[in-house]
Design a protein around this motif. Structure first.
Motif, PDB file in Angstrom:
ATOM      1  N   VAL B 107       0.858  -1.191   0.000  1.00  0.00           N
ATOM      2  CA  VAL B 107       0.000   0.000   0.000  1.00  0.00           C
ATOM      3  C   VAL B 107       0.888   1.234   0.000  1.00  0.00           C
ATOM      4  N   ARG B 109       0.710   5.675  -0.427  1.00  0.00           N
ATOM      5  CA  ARG B 109      -0.141   6.861  -0.529  1.00  0.00           C
ATOM      6  C   ARG B 109       0.311   7.697  -1.724  1.00  0.00           C
ATOM      7  N   LEU B 115      -4.911   5.974  -2.245  1.00  0.00           N
ATOM      8  CA  LEU B 115      -3.978   4.913  -1.879  1.00  0.00           C
ATOM      9  C   LEU B 115      -3.921   3.897  -3.013  1.00  0.00           C
TER      10      LEU B 115
END
Lengths: 627, 150
Positions: B107, B109, B115
């Motif tokens: 993951v 940002r 995301l």
């Protein structure tokens, strides 16, 4: 007495040679059962088959000779868990309730106690040279002392990473000083250097050979590592690199079945000459002895079946009932099984969660609370120090048949993080929740075995207060009244307690007619305020009135109607009857509040005598009594 | 092999293509629709299982092949309008088989606040659930959606 026999034992230990045992047929031939050893814990075995064994709940050290005669060598031990031979005829005993290690002298007298303040619920021990190694289950560490009780060093900590533990159960040290640890909560064996540096680990959770389900006792002899694989009801043997060499033991199916069939073996010992092995099975109050097989081809064929899974069914230990629903924890599968309880036999409708450390999974399964209206099930996970919320989909009218997807994980509370944020000033360590109940306003009451207290959270999961600190030591169950004015706690170390009113005024409840509490486990409050308590040590249920006055006790050890073997969870159903998890009997029993037998569910082998008492003298597999 | 999104109470069925569905609003018990104005037409919105978070997601590719890597783009927010200020973990699991993926999702940002989740991979056909676990303080709450891969 201790001096003469243990002196001999110490001498016999000396000549053991590495590799010697590998030339002989493997261990695994059943030799004999030793019954009626109450919650058999740590043990030591000599070449003649004499056994020194601890009785955990009775706090005793027994010597049981090969001919079966028994002597009590020490009494007054506080939940002794393991013992190790010291030099000069001494014995070291780990004691969970005092969170310390006792050194007993040659006559069984207490010479010194050490580790207090550093240890919490110490479990396994080993002694090599001047070092005493302690598996500290409560703080998830290995601590090393010298024989004078001086702390030398320690390592570990709570977690799943290499070098971390979840409830390490036992420790053993080989001739090179390598330290082998059964990492019970992580279902693996870890190996460390003599200085505590992580070397390797092997195993994972599972039933197949080489995997573990809650490994417990571990013994090193020569180049062989013997591991009691408790949840798989077997012993597995490895080389120091983790290669599986051998296994023995089959899961017991029949009540109290022994003769080589195992039921949650924990402590493990080998005789110094490696010809005998002893296994303690606390759940059935027994020790079994094994010798080497004949080494014939027939023995090898027979052994192929050893250590493999056999079907069985366990219930509990914990139970929750709300409306038509009955939920039972199932530690073997790290899940909660939901039943509809409106028929004569509970009908299974779904299984909640499974093994894992990720969000939504369970590592340990403790107490539960189910809210019928919201269909919300909160589950305690003491191993991961969190509460998890699952929600049943659908409605009560739709509960037909099994649906694996009926329950959905909603959210969890990380109690370690909550302590950091809100509870650091009042709690020494992260709470380990073992039981949970909610009052009518939605407050959470959480039994915390790590800090010995009850943690109270608001309905918004914010910290409110701590109850029972200084009174409680090892709480296992609790129940709170609907108005939140009375809180009852079962504590396996200190008995049953009531905390009442805004200032939580304390009162201890005496066990009454059933004798002193041995191991109270769980409680249930009736709408009229009556209280019901299970005691797994006395095999009883005890009832109190709303004022806390003793009313009656019933039960006793056995398989017949109204008897129990290690009863655990207890809950009231919508008819006002009590359902008791008769844990070591693998069944549930239902009673009226007056203690009259209502019904039973579970395996036929375990329910037969209760269902058909007229068949008492017939063998369980006679076929009579089939429905 | 196709990936499919479901509506309330349905068991997933094979044959409906996400690409064919185009603009899909998913309701999973607690889901509610969002205005898609100004947003990608293929975004799907779900609400977490206790109603605290809303997340819109976009799959890439729209049709996921069995045994092929896929990715997600997420736009999470709190339903009550407060600052999001939560961490997110993404995972997938086959609940009927009690196992997850054989890869760890990643993951990251992005500058626009969304995301990006990569390294998603279904190594077995069958019923899967994709999880978004939001953590704020001591509480972790899940949003999820089911998929069926054959």
């Amino acid at each position: 007495m201790i001096a003469s026999v243990l002196g001999l034992l110490t001498l016999v230990l000396a000549p053991l040679q590495d590799g010697e045992v590998t030339q002989r047929p493997p261990l695994g031939q059943h030799l004999r059962d030793i019954d009626e050893v109450s919650t058999a814990a740590g043990l030591v075995l000599d070449d003649e088959g004499n056994v020194w064994v601890l009785e955990q709940q009775l706090g005793r050290l027994l010597l049981i000779d090969a001919d079966g005669s028994r002597q009590v060598l020490a009494e007054g031990l506080r939940s002794p868990r393991d013992l190790a031979l010291g030099s000069e005829g001494r014995l070291f005993v780990s004691e969970a309730w005092s969170s310390s290690v006792s050194r007993l002298g040659p006559e069984g007298e207490l010479e010194l106690s050490f580790g207090s303040g550093l240890l919490h619920r110490p479990q396994g021990l080993d002694r090599v040279g001047d070092r005493v190694y302690v598996a500290d289950r409560g703080r998830h560490r290995i601590e090393v002392f010298n024989q004078s009780g001086e702390h030398l060093f320690g390592f570990g900590g709570h977690g799943t990473e290499p070098g971390q533990f979840i409830e390490p159960h036992d420790v053993a040290v080989d001739s090179e000083g390598r330290i082998f640890v059964s990492d019970r909560g992580n279902s693996r064996l870890q190996v460390f250097s003599a200085e505590g540096e992580f070397l390797r680990s092997w195993g994972d959770w599972g039933p197949f050979p080489g995997l573990f389900s809650e490994p417990t006792g571990v013994v090193v002899q020569g180049e062989r590592i013997y591991v009691a694989d408790s949840g798989n009801h077997r012993v597995q043997v490895f080389d120091p690199k983790g290669e599986l060499l051998d296994r023995f033991g089959l899961h017991a199916i029949r009540p109290r079945e022994g003769v080589g069939f195992l039921h949650y073996p924990e402590a493990l010992a080998l005789s110094p000459d490696g010809e005998l092995a002893a296994l303690a099975e606390p759940v059935v109050d027994r020790v079994q002895l094994f010798c080497r097989t004949g080494g014939t081809p027939e023995d090898d064929v027979r052994r192929q079946a050893q250590g493999l899974a056999r079907p069985s069914a366990h219930y509990g230990m914990d139970i929750e009932i709300a409306g038509p629903y009955l939920a039972l924890s199932e530690p073997e599968s790290h899940s909660v099984v939901f039943y509809v309880n409106s028929m004569s036999e509970p009908i299974r409708i779904t299984r909640v969660s499974g093994l894992g450390t990720k969000t939504g999974l369970l590592s340990g399964v403790g107490g539960m609370d189910f809210e019928r209206e919201a269909r919300d099930l909160w589950v305690c996970d003491p191993s991961l120090r969190r509460l998890s919320l699952f929600r049943l989909r659908g409605s009560e009218e739709e509960e037909i048949g099994f649906d694996a997807l009926k329950a959905r994980f909603v959210k969890s509370v990380d109690l370690e993080r909550l302590r950091e944020l809100e509870m650091g000033a009042v709690l020494e360590a992260a709470p380990e929740p073992v039981a949970l109940d909610r009052d009518g306003s939605g407050r959470f009451f959480i039994a915390d075995r790590r800090n010995g207290c009850v943690v109270v959270l608001g309905s918004d999961l914010g910290f409110i207060e701590v109850v029972g600190a200084g009174v409680l030591a090892h709480p296992t169950g609790l129940a709170v009244s609907e108005d939140g004015e009375r809180l009852y706690v079962a504590d396996e170390a200190t008995g049953v307690h009531c905390f009442a009113g805004k200032d939580w005024k304390h009162r201890a409840l005496e066990a009454g007619g059933s004798g002193p509490w041995l191991a109270p486990y769980d409680l249930a409050i009736a709408p009229d305020g009556a209280l019901f308590v299970t005691d797994s040590g006395n095999h009883t249920v005890t009832a109190f009135d709303a004022e806390g006055e003793w009313l009656r006790s019933w039960g006793g050890a056995g398989l017949e109607r109204g008897q129990f073997y290690k009863p655990r969870g207890i809950a009231l159903d919508q008819r006002g009857n009590l359902t008791v998890v008769d844990h070591a009997n693998h069944r549930g029993q239902t009673f009226t509040p007056e203690g009259e037998y209502v019904g039973i569910f579970g395996l036929r082998l375990y329910t037969r005598l209760a269902r058909y008492p007229h068949l008492k003298d017939k063998p369980a597999d006679s076929g009579e009594g089939e429905e | 092999m196709q990936l499919q999104r479901l509506s309330v109470g349905q068991r997933p069925r094979v044959g409906l293509l996400l690409a064919a569905a185009g603009f899909v609003l998913v309701s999973l018990g607690f889901a509610r629709s969002l205005s898609q104005e100004g947003q990608g037409a293929e975004r799907v919105s779900i609400v977490s299982n206790d109603g605290t978070y809303r997340v819109q997601y976009d799959l890439e590719p729209d049709v996921i092949e069995f045994g092929e890597l896929f990715s997600l783009t997420l736009w999470p927010e709190r339903v009550d309008g407060e600052e999001f200020a939560s961490s997110l973990a993404v995972d997938a699991r086959m609940p009927e088989h009690a196992h997850g993926m054989n890869r760890e999702p990643k993951v990251e940002r992005r500058e626009d606040g969304s995301l990006r989740v990569t390294n998603l991979f279904f190594h077995m056909p069958g019923y899967w659930e994709i999880y978004f676990d939001f953590t704020r303080g001591a509480i972790t709450e899940r949003a999820q959606f089911p998929v069926d891969v054959d």
